[in-house]
Design a protein around this motif. Structure first.
Motif, PDB file in Angstrom:
ATOM      1  N   HIS A 129       0.786  -1.089  -0.361  1.00  0.00           N
ATOM      2  CA  HIS A 129      -0.008  -0.286   0.124  1.00  0.00           C
ATOM      3  C   HIS A 129       1.183   1.236  -0.057  1.00  0.00           C
ATOM      4  O   HIS A 129       0.801   2.218  -0.987  1.00  0.00           O
ATOM      5  N   ASN A 157       1.351   3.364  -3.164  1.00  0.00           N
ATOM      6  CA  ASN A 157       0.579   5.277  -3.240  1.00  0.00           C
ATOM      7  C   ASN A 157       1.978   6.143  -3.271  1.00  0.00           C
ATOM      8  O   ASN A 157       2.146   7.705  -3.063  1.00  0.00           O
ATOM      9  N   TRP A 216       5.994   1.978  -7.509  1.00  0.00           N
ATOM     10  CA  TRP A 216       4.546   1.388  -7.704  1.00  0.00           C
ATOM     11  C   TRP A 216       4.534  -0.223  -8.730  1.00  0.00           C
ATOM     12  O   TRP A 216       3.469  -1.308  -8.404  1.00  0.00           O
ATOM     13  N   GLN A 263       0.226   3.763 -11.869  1.00  0.00           N
ATOM     14  CA  GLN A 263       0.724   4.467 -10.660  1.00  0.00           C
ATOM     15  C   GLN A 263      -1.478   3.460 -10.101  1.00  0.00           C
ATOM     16  O   GLN A 263      -1.401   2.527  -8.897  1.00  0.00           O
ATOM     17  N   THR A 266      -2.643   0.013  -7.416  1.00  0.00           N
ATOM     18  CA  THR A 266      -3.224   0.807  -6.770  1.00  0.00           C
ATOM     19  C   THR A 266      -4.830  -0.436  -7.066  1.00  0.00           C
ATOM     20  O   THR A 266      -5.238  -0.591  -6.203  1.00  0.00           O
TER      21      THR A 266
END
Length: 130
Positions: free
Chosen positions: A13, A17, A24, A98, A102
């Motif tokens: 995580h 971010n 990433w 990214q 995510t």
């Protein structure tokens, strides 16, 4: 000192971010390895060992495939997750945004839940790897 699946997921995580592509990619890789290691823990706890000649990842997925239809589902999701990890770790010229990290991390979290459900069903206990 050792680390846990949750440690890998927390790092995923944080890296997902992060400010750049290397973070990433590393975040996606750490999320995959959280999924892999939880699946390995469950396999070692309740599935027979599989010694056929293959890599570690393939041996693990074969253990799940040989168990049941639910095991096959787990195996195929892990195989699919590995594809993103492979892109993140080895295909450095491929685009990796990214959102690739995510969006991937929650998929790994859902997988962890499914593995824990599988373990609970097999062992008859409440299992949680997180």
């Amino acid at each position: 000192m050792s680390i846990s699946v949750q440690d890998l997921l927390s790092l995923a995580h944080a890296l997902g971010n992060g400010a750049g592509e290397s973070e990433w990619r590393s975040g996606a890789s750490r999320a995959y390895y959280a999924a892999y290691h939880r699946a390995l823990e469950v396999a070692d706890a309740c599935l027979p060992t599989n010694l056929f000649a293959a890599g570690e990842h393939e041996r693990l997925t074969e253990r799940f495939k040989q168990h049941s239809m639910k095991g096959k589902q787990i195996a195929y999701v892990l195989i699919d997750l590995k594809k993103t990890r492979t892109t993140a770790d080895y295909k450095l010229t491929a685009a990796f945004q990214q959102a690739d990290a995510t969006d991937f991390i929650p998929k790994c979290e859902v997988f962890l839940e499914k593995v824990d459900e599988f373990h609970s069903q097999i062992s008859g206990t409440q299992a949680t790897g997180l």
